[in-house]
Design a protein around this motif. Structure first.
Motif, short mmCIF file in Angstrom:
data_model
loop_
_atom_site.label_atom_id
_atom_site.label_comp_id
_atom_site.label_asym_id
_atom_site.label_seq_id
_atom_site.Cartn_x
_atom_site.Cartn_y
_atom_site.Cartn_z
N THR A 1 0.86 -1.18 0.00
CA THR A 1 0.00 0.00 0.00
C THR A 1 0.89 1.22 0.00
OG1 THR A 1 -1.72 -1.18 1.23
CG2 THR A 1 -1.83 1.22 1.25
N ALA A 2 0.88 1.98 -1.10
CA ALA A 2 1.78 3.12 -1.23
C ALA A 2 1.28 4.07 -2.30
CB ALA A 2 3.19 2.65 -1.61
N ASN A 3 1.42 5.37 -2.06
CA ASN A 3 1.24 6.36 -3.12
C ASN A 3 2.59 6.49 -3.82
OD1 ASN A 3 -1.46 6.94 -2.90
ND2 ASN A 3 -1.18 8.71 -1.57
N SER A 4 2.81 5.62 -4.78
CA SER A 4 4.13 5.49 -5.40
C SER A 4 4.67 6.84 -5.87
CB SER A 4 4.05 4.54 -6.60
OG SER A 4 3.61 3.28 -6.19
N GLY A 5 5.90 7.13 -5.49
CA GLY A 5 6.53 8.39 -5.85
C GLY A 5 6.28 9.49 -4.84
#
Length: 365
Positions: free
Chosen positions: A75-79
């Motif tokens: 789970t990540a807001n990539s960047g």
């Protein structure tokens, strides 16, 4: 058949507390934020989640305590945020019932669900800690009606005695939520660019809500059947929601809103004002300890002084940083619906996100 609903009515009718849910998209790509926001406003909760590669969509629902069990690969807001902050905080506090599969296995599980398979044999997790360490124990699983009794089990290949494979469960999805570029009133969908796992969850779930950038006619859809990715028979509700993936991106339409994602990254570090005060006080104490250990280091001394000022200002209430609660109040709860949210974001800001056709992305956001 006309399956067009307002956003409010689609969520009210098809999203039920206790559902087993999966969202389409990928971290900051084509995430169904319009529906997420409406779920937050309406109050549905206790979801069992097969998240896939998630981002702020599930992070917000975790932060608001709407998730009962969370099955995920990352789970990540990539960047912008390597590990989503409310998800991470819940894990660290032991407040989230959580299971972890590798991304390749989880994607195959969702595909197996679309095929109606009862379980799936894989090799991909063999020899890894994902086999040995379970986030949800067998005892816990027996108390969760929508979580399988076992995470995985090693079995013998019946076609090659002596060879071992790993059997994993397939999701039994009540609800899938997907954002697409174009949909017709009968629910037929065109997805441009990567499909991710969206087609699989649309086929697998017994209820499917689709939000779309453009609501087009059935005749338009029939012009080129090769563009169709999801058939109307899978869909329960179609919602016309331009910028329904904001602040994530929607291929061929708009880029992600880097300002909003950066704002969320900073704000989601703190659950609320009290959490911010506690974290800043802890950071100040840590900085002072480091400075005391090396009194000759002026950089550490300056850092300690800045940390102390931030903690003191927060404690006094004169400079409390924006928090997760503030962010949700600003962008979710203070507006009555998606249209009002777009008005609040502002037309000029939204236009700067628009993709330039010759490039495929925006140069102005």
């Amino acid at each position: 058949m006309n399956k067009v609903y307002s956003l409010h009515d689609a969520v009210a009718k098809f999203v039920e507390s206790g559902d087993c849910v999966s969202f389409g998209g990928f971290t900051t790509n084509r995430k169904p934020y319009a529906v997420v926001n409406e779920i937050l406003r309406q109050g549905q909760k206790d979801f069992t989640v097969w998240a896939g590669p998630a981002g702020g969509d599930w992070d917000m629902l975790i932060g608001e305590g709407r998730v009962k069990a969370y099955i995920n690969c990352y789970t990540a807001n990539s960047g912008y945020t390597n590990v989503s902050r409310r998800f991470r905080a819940a894990i660290e506090k032991g407040a989230l019932t959580y299971e972890d599969y590798s991304q390749d296995v989880l994607m195959l599980q969702l595909h197996a669900a679309s095929l109606g398979l009862p379980f799936l044999p894989v090799r991909l997790m063999q020899g890894s800690g994902l086999m040995k360490y379970w986030g949800i124990s067998e005892e816990q699983r027996k108390a969760l009606d929508k979580v399988d009794d076992l995470k995985c089990v090693e079995i013998e290949n019946p076609f090659n005695p002596g060879e071992k494979v790993v059997a994993v469960p397939t999701p039994k999805l009540d609800l899938a939520v997907i954002h697409v570029q174009k949909a017709s009133p009968d629910g037929t969908c065109i997805i441009e660019g990567d499909e991710f796992h969206d087609v699989d969850i649309a086929v697998a779930a017994r209820k499917v809500i689709v939000t779309c950038e453009e609501l087009v006619s059935d005749e338009y859809i029939r012009r080129d059947p090769t563009l169709t990715r999801i058939f109307g028979e899978c869909i329960s509700a179609v919602v016309h929601a331009p910028y329904g993936a904001w602040p994530s991106q929607c291929y061929n339409y708009y880029d992600n809103d880097s300002h909003a994602l950066k704002e969320y990254d900073k704000a989601s570090k703190y659950q609320d004002a009290e959490d911010a005060k506690a974290q800043l006080a802890k950071a100040a104490a840590k900085a002072q300890k480091a400075a005391d250990a090396k009194p000759e280091d002026t950089k550490l001394a300056d850092a300690a002084a800045k940390a102390k000022k931030a903690a003191d200002d927060a404690a006094a209430g004169t400079a409390v940083p924006e928090t997760f609660a503030d962010y949700l109040e600003k962008w979710v709860y203070s507006v009555k619906d998606h249209d009002e949210l777009l008005d609040k974001i502002g037309g000029s800001r939204l236009m700067r996100l628009k993709n330039e056709p010759h490039l495929g992305y925006s140069t102005r956001h």
